[in-house]
Design an enzyme around this catalytic site. Sequence first.
Site, PDB file in Angstrom:
ATOM      1  N   GLY A   1     -18.723   7.520  -0.670  1.00 50.88           N
ATOM      2  CA  GLY A   1     -17.869   7.775  -1.816  1.00 50.88           C
ATOM      3  C   GLY A   1     -18.308   6.892  -2.972  1.00 50.88           C
ATOM      4  O   GLY A   1     -19.449   6.434  -3.024  1.00 50.88           O
TER       5      GLY A   1
ATOM      6  N   VAL B   1     -17.543   3.763  -3.709  1.00 48.86           N
ATOM      7  CA  VAL B   1     -17.950   2.420  -3.268  1.00 48.86           C
ATOM      8  C   VAL B   1     -19.243   2.486  -2.481  1.00 48.86           C
ATOM      9  O   VAL B   1     -20.176   1.704  -2.721  1.00 48.86           O
ATOM     10  CB  VAL B   1     -16.833   1.773  -2.422  1.00 48.86           C
ATOM     11  CG1 VAL B   1     -17.298   0.432  -1.858  1.00 48.86           C
ATOM     12  CG2 VAL B   1     -15.573   1.578  -3.251  1.00 48.86           C
TER      13      VAL B   1
ATOM     14  N   LYS C   1       0.863  -1.181   0.000  1.00 45.49           N
ATOM     15  CA  LYS C   1       0.000   0.000   0.000  1.00 45.49           C
ATOM     16  C   LYS C   1       0.895   1.226   0.000  1.00 45.49           C
ATOM     17  O   LYS C   1       2.067   1.157   0.403  1.00 45.49           O
ATOM     18  CB  LYS C   1      -0.888   0.017   1.255  1.00 45.49           C
ATOM     19  CG  LYS C   1      -2.165   0.806   1.091  1.00 45.49           C
ATOM     20  CD  LYS C   1      -3.247   0.046   0.326  1.00 45.49           C
ATOM     21  CE  LYS C   1      -4.563   0.792   0.330  1.00 45.49           C
ATOM     22  NZ  LYS C   1      -5.644   0.039  -0.307  1.00 45.49           N
TER      23      LYS C   1
ATOM     24  N   GLY D   1     -20.276   6.598   4.996  1.00 47.19           N
ATOM     25  CA  GLY D   1     -19.315   6.921   3.948  1.00 47.19           C
ATOM     26  C   GLY D   1     -19.899   6.615   2.584  1.00 47.19           C
ATOM     27  O   GLY D   1     -20.150   5.460   2.248  1.00 47.19           O
TER      28      GLY D   1
END
Length: 367
Positions: free
Chosen positions: A196, A198, A94, A194
């Site tokens: 966003g 996705v 990552k 959340g």
Amino acid sequence: MTTTLVQANELKKVDPVFGQLSFDNHEQIVFCHDKDTGLKAIIGIHNTVLGPALGGTRMWKYANEWEALNDVLRLSRGMTYKSAISGLNLGGGKAVIIGDAKADKTPELITKFGQYVHSLSGRYITAEDVGTTTPDMDLIRQVTPYVTGISESIGGSGNPSPVTAYGVFMGMKAAAKQQFGSENLAGKKVMVQGIGHVGETLVMHLVQEGAQVQITDINEERLQELQAKYGVTIYRGDDLYAADVDIYAPCALGATINDETIYKLKAKVIAGAANNQLANEQVHGKILQERGILYAPDFLINAGGIINVYGEIAGYGKVEALRRTENIYNTTLEIFSLAEAQQKTTYQAALWLAENRIAEKKKETAK
């Protein structure tokens, strides 16, 4: 006291990198800095036993550099297990870029980061994540082949977010079957934290199935947009963790299940897209089990994105990516059965399966 002695004493007050709680035998940590573009980035390579380390690049305005390091350590470790449990020939890596994606990101900064990725000669392959986009990956592709999630127009698999959301949806259905006796989510109260790329696609799937969806996000404009688009309810309560819902779907940043929130939860299922949802996987996984809350391990059910971009390396297309992602449903049920049989938490069962695959590969290469 001399300046040198002062600096030495100050350094003693700081925990060493190898002493960080999130350091888990990572193979390589690369600190990237470029004065001209303002780039400050960290690349974490956790494990490459199964293949090159693949994982997205997150751009975030971290409070400090230690917070950024902790994030990349946890995220890269999670990618190792995500690829292993999904049957992919990839290791875990990552990257994080320190900065505000809206204010600090420039083409020059992204290109310079791509050059650092290239310097690792394929040990790390990047992709998009929070704060980065498919066009950013296209820029990186101009300076290195070690990038996935590039635009379909130039031979890539495009934005992986819809496939990630589909995998989370499949994992959530499996968790509903295990916990409630039916995979049908119609009428189930779901809190999506959340929204966003996705989170929005997950909301779409849930609404299409007839779930009662509540949404929460720090972006009020996005909340209004999705309410108008899907007819969902914006959560306006004081404490979303104590909300009266059946399923909690964290789809923003990690560690929302922590010492402060875990005893508030009324949801009976946790299934979301966020990475590292449990602040302490062992401790909080056990508490959830004791409270009768079923946790669908995040690194399992949010693997659709990496399954999608892996197609650029393995040579399969969108249809095969969706087929493999749909199989997250079956793997999730297998993990639940394994947890019961071995008297483990669901996190421990998923981790055992992933680590076992890595161990078997080590044995093969040692022969």
